[in-house]
Write an enzyme that holds these catalytic residues in place. Structure first.
Site, PDB file in Angstrom:
ATOM      1  N   TYR A 168       0.850  -1.184   0.000  1.00 40.14           N
ATOM      2  CA  TYR A 168       0.000   0.000   0.000  1.00 40.14           C
ATOM      3  C   TYR A 168       0.893   1.243   0.000  1.00 40.14           C
ATOM      4  CZ  TYR A 168      -3.902  -3.025   1.487  1.00 40.14           C
ATOM      5  OH  TYR A 168      -4.865  -4.002   1.579  1.00 40.14           O
TER       6      TYR A 168
ATOM      7  N   LEU B 111     -18.311  -1.715   3.183  1.00 40.89           N
ATOM      8  CA  LEU B 111     -19.090  -0.652   2.551  1.00 40.89           C
ATOM      9  C   LEU B 111     -18.813  -0.612   1.051  1.00 40.89           C
ATOM     10  CD1 LEU B 111     -18.745   2.204   5.210  1.00 40.89           C
ATOM     11  CD2 LEU B 111     -20.627   0.577   4.894  1.00 40.89           C
TER      12      LEU B 111
ATOM     13  N   ARG C  28     -16.124  -0.186  -0.790  1.00 45.25           N
ATOM     14  CA  ARG C  28     -15.322   0.980  -1.182  1.00 45.25           C
ATOM     15  C   ARG C  28     -16.126   2.266  -1.198  1.00 45.25           C
ATOM     16  NH1 ARG C  28     -14.299  -4.312  -2.959  1.00 45.25           N
ATOM     17  NH2 ARG C  28     -12.062  -4.596  -3.014  1.00 45.25           N
ATOM     18  N   GLY C  29     -17.041   2.376  -0.270  1.00 47.43           N
ATOM     19  CA  GLY C  29     -17.865   3.578  -0.155  1.00 47.43           C
ATOM     20  C   GLY C  29     -19.142   3.532  -0.966  1.00 47.43           C
TER      21      GLY C  29
ATOM     22  N   SER D 237     -22.041   3.237   1.355  1.00 49.52           N
ATOM     23  CA  SER D 237     -21.864   4.013   2.580  1.00 49.52           C
ATOM     24  C   SER D 237     -22.987   5.018   2.801  1.00 49.52           C
ATOM     25  CB  SER D 237     -20.530   4.771   2.534  1.00 49.52           C
ATOM     26  OG  SER D 237     -20.577   5.770   1.514  1.00 49.52           O
TER      27      SER D 237
END
Length: 338
Positions: A60, A213, A215-216, A219
């Site tokens: 990352y 979620l 990746r949003g 959300s």
């Protein structure tokens, strides 16, 4: 919010907070500038609230995320630092242009990756260590066997797996105890329910669920007109494209009605749903800011009864999402999808 409850990561793994913090977005893959001070403040806030599990990958931001976590741990109060558990994925091969070149699960590579992670994190051990995707050229027995050697040497505490199918799970568990399987699991990513979840439960292996979620996407904050940076991997994610996105956001609106009736947010009810699927599942929330972390932690106070679960199932039934969770090239690397 009450004190954060704890859950065990399988029969052989550690006891951890019922929610973990996924730190990937603080360094990579979501595009745009990242606020380093806010990222560290968010990790500190999570630790202060009682979150103990910090999840990362050595690839990352090409090590940036591990350095960030290392700084956060160094500057956290001693008591919080001592409670923290590190979950690290390794094996992804990158190039200077941010490209992906496959995965390396050779025993020598496993130990090499671990040495660098320990240095970046500034710790004397990694709590849970796992290859991010299996190396098709190296038997899983050899890869987890190398992690077991690191455990015997005191550098790692537990073996983990990531995105593997039931057969691979059984092969790995025959070599060494496995604490948990990290895999995507959410209201719109329920592929593990048929074979993988029964297999890990039979073997006493826990689940750390990422992408809770999506990746949003679910959300409650994502909108159809949102523009994504070219460096944001959601810009090429099938679920965020055209008609797929419109369909999936329609599911979110159905979920929003249920959340509104309970007086909670969409994100909270989506996280609470994953929490409700079993005490052996620990959701990872990818909060990059303290306000999003606060919202996510609120899911721990949401109780879903049988009527709530039935309503959620009706609004977002299994298989309802449009589009794969990764582009085709990345789907090929998922042993869990075979």
């Amino acid at each position: 919010m009450n004190a954060i409850p704890t859950r065990s990561l399988g029969a052989s793994g550690p006891r951890t907070s019922a929610l973990g913090l996924g730190c990937m977005g603080m360094s990579a893959l979501y595009g745009g500038d990242v606020d380093r001070a806010e990222s560290i403040a968010t990790i500190h806030a999570a630790l202060d609230a009682g979150v103990t599990l910090l999840d990362t990958g050595d690839f990352y931001g090409m090590g940036h995320n591990e350095l960030l976590i290392g700084e956060a741990l160094r500057t956290a109060p001693a008591a919080a630092r001592e409670r923290a558990l590190t979950s690290v994925k390794f094996g992804a091969l990158r190039d200077p242009d941010n490209g992906w070149s496959g995965y390396d699960g050779r025993p020598a590579a496993v130990k090499n990756f671990a040495a660098y992670s320990l240095q970046r994190l500034g710790t004397d051990h990694i709590d849970i260590y796992r290859i991010a995707r299996i190396d098709p050229d190296v038997p899983i027995e050899e890869t987890v066997g190398a992690i077991a050697e690191l455990i015997r040497a005191g550098h790692v505490r537990h073996v983990g797996l990531s995105e593997v199918g039931a057969e691979t799970i059984r092969r790995a568990a025959a070599v060494t105890p496995v604490a948990d399987l990290q895999i995507e699991y959410s209201l719109i990513s329920r592929g593990i329910e048929d074979e993988i979840l029964p297999a890990v439960r039979e073997l006493g292996i826990g689940v750390t669920a990422y992408g809770v979620l999506s990746r949003g996407l679910i959300s409650g904050h994502f909108t159809h007109d949102r523009e994504l940076a070219s460096t944001d991997f959601r810009a090429v994610s099938p679920r965020f494209q055209g008609d797929n996105l419109r369909h999936n956001l329609g599911l979110v609106e159905s979920l929003r009605k249920i959340a509104g009736q309970k007086g909670v947010s969409v994100a909270q009810i989506a996280i609470a749903w994953v929490l409700s699927q079993g005490e052996d599942i620990v959701p990872l929330v990818g909060a990059r800011r303290r306000d999003r972390l606060t919202e996510a932690l609120g899911a721990l106070d949401v109780t879903l009864d049988a009527g709530d679960l039935a309503a959620i199932e009706s609004a977002v039934p299994s298989g309802a999402a449009a589009g794969d969770r990764y582009p085709a090239g990345q789907m090929e690397h998922l042993d869990s999808e075979r």
